[in-house]
Design an enzyme around this catalytic site. Structure first.
Site, PDB file in Angstrom:
ATOM      1  N   LYS A 139     -10.406  -2.801   7.572  1.00 59.29           N
ATOM      2  CA  LYS A 139      -9.184  -2.414   8.289  1.00 59.29           C
ATOM      3  C   LYS A 139      -9.594  -1.962   9.687  1.00 59.29           C
ATOM      4  O   LYS A 139     -10.404  -1.042   9.818  1.00 59.29           O
ATOM      5  CB  LYS A 139      -8.527  -1.259   7.524  1.00 59.29           C
ATOM      6  CG  LYS A 139      -7.538  -0.426   8.312  1.00 59.29           C
ATOM      7  CD  LYS A 139      -6.859   0.607   7.418  1.00 59.29           C
ATOM      8  CE  LYS A 139      -6.071   1.601   8.231  1.00 59.29           C
ATOM      9  NZ  LYS A 139      -5.054   2.313   7.453  1.00 59.29           N
ATOM     10  N   GLU A 165       0.851  -1.195   0.000  1.00 61.69           N
ATOM     11  CA  GLU A 165       0.000   0.000   0.000  1.00 61.69           C
ATOM     12  C   GLU A 165       0.885   1.243   0.000  1.00 61.69           C
ATOM     13  O   GLU A 165       1.809   1.327   0.793  1.00 61.69           O
ATOM     14  CB  GLU A 165      -0.883  -0.034   1.267  1.00 61.69           C
ATOM     15  CG  GLU A 165      -1.628   1.246   1.538  1.00 61.69           C
ATOM     16  CD  GLU A 165      -2.299   1.223   2.937  1.00 61.69           C
ATOM     17  OE1 GLU A 165      -2.612   0.137   3.467  1.00 61.69           O
ATOM     18  OE2 GLU A 165      -2.501   2.325   3.485  1.00 61.69           O
ATOM     19  N   ARG A 190       0.001  10.476   0.994  1.00 57.34           N
ATOM     20  CA  ARG A 190       0.356  11.471   2.019  1.00 57.34           C
ATOM     21  C   ARG A 190       1.507  12.366   1.601  1.00 57.34           C
ATOM     22  O   ARG A 190       1.980  13.167   2.389  1.00 57.34           O
ATOM     23  CB  ARG A 190       0.741  10.769   3.330  1.00 57.34           C
ATOM     24  CG  ARG A 190      -0.423  10.099   3.980  1.00 57.34           C
ATOM     25  CD  ARG A 190      -0.051   9.483   5.312  1.00 57.34           C
ATOM     26  NE  ARG A 190      -0.988   8.433   5.608  1.00 57.34           N
ATOM     27  CZ  ARG A 190      -0.842   7.546   6.579  1.00 57.34           C
ATOM     28  NH1 ARG A 190       0.208   7.580   7.353  1.00 57.34           N
ATOM     29  NH2 ARG A 190      -1.756   6.613   6.757  1.00 57.34           N
TER      30      ARG A 190
HETATM   31  C1  3PG Z   1      -1.970   3.689   8.439  1.00 60.03           C
HETATM   32  O1  3PG Z   1      -1.674   4.383   7.498  1.00 60.03           O
HETATM   33  O2  3PG Z   1      -2.835   2.839   8.386  1.00 60.03           O
HETATM   34  C2  3PG Z   1      -1.211   3.875   9.715  1.00 60.03           C
HETATM   35  O3  3PG Z   1      -0.507   5.072   9.712  1.00 60.03           O
HETATM   36  C3  3PG Z   1      -0.286   2.744   9.940  1.00 60.03           C
HETATM   37  O4  3PG Z   1       0.013   2.685  11.259  1.00 60.03           O
HETATM   38  P1  3PG Z   1       1.485   2.305  11.732  1.00 60.03           P
HETATM   39  O5  3PG Z   1       2.376   3.418  11.235  1.00 60.03           O
HETATM   40  O6  3PG Z   1       1.406   2.265  13.239  1.00 60.03           O
HETATM   41  O7  3PG Z   1       1.853   0.998  11.129  1.00 60.03           O
END
Ligand code: 3PG
Length: 214
Positions: A136, A49, A53
């Protein structure tokens, strides 16, 4: 379930039939695409993924998708226009931090497989009643982690989850052992800072430490 939703569900199942770890990549420079994608692929991670951002996120999706061997999803989908941009860039699936009816409509309209973000039983009901069964759970660790997922298995036996948020190589196993977890996602496999520094050896080391669950 509409034909579109059935197709979306079956595409997701196909992408994640043999890969239980979904790396979440936030990429600041498009020049790293090939090195990063190849490195993940070395360890059997050819589905990942890319979050929307950064300024170059869509270009990164487009470039990684054109490399051929990878299934690239778009993350952080928030508005319907994010969905159309992701599809245009070549994303094969999407992931969102939460749900809105507009977002779900847009994905269904384009048969674009989406893993919608949920954090409460009511949100699960909204997504499930619309036909979305792969969800999710975000932010999983803060919400109650494995304990919460076990509790959700009772009322939602048909839902499967991608817990995300606060997962790493030391707690991933706890989640992957649950019957309602289809896989875990996270940025720990390729942290943004390490991608920025092009520290491929450190990323390779982390991915290898996570090998046991791929
Ligand atoms: C996301 O984009 O789903 C989260 O920022 C992921 O969370 P993590 O950085 O704690 O893995």
């Amino acid at each position: 379930m509409s034909n579109n939703l059935e197709k979306m569900d079956s595409n997701l199942r196909q992408y994640f039939s043999s890969q239980k770890l979904l790396p979440i990549l936030t990429v600041d420079e498009k020049e790293v695409c090939e090195d990063l994608a190849n490195l993940l692929c070395e360890s059997g991670l050819n589905t990942f993924e890319v979050t929307l951002r950064t300024q170059v996120s869509l270009e990164v999706i487009s470039k990684m998708s054109s490399l051929g061997n990878f299934v690239v999803g778009a993350g952080t989908l928030i508005s319907p226009s994010d969905v159309s941009s992701a599809i245009k860039a070549g994303a094969k699936f999407g992931v969102s931090p939460g749900i809105t009816p507009e977002l779900l409509d847009e994905c269904e309209k384009h048969s674009f497989p989406l893993i919608p973000g949920v954090s409460t039983a009511s949100e699960i009901m909204n997504a499930y009643l619309r036909g979305f069964k792969i969800l999710k759970l975000f932010p999983a660790d803060v919400l109650g982690g494995a304990k919460m997922l076990k509790a959700l298995a009772g009322p939602f036996p048909e839902c499967e989850f991608f817990p995300t948020g606060g997962i790493n190589q030391s707690n991933a196993n706890e989640y992957l052992n649950l019957t309602n977890v289809i896989g875990v996602a996270g940025s720990w496999m390729a942290p943004r800072e390490l991608i920025k520094e092009r520290d491929w050896s450190k990323i390779r080391k982390i991915v290898k430490m996570s090998d046991w669950k791929i």
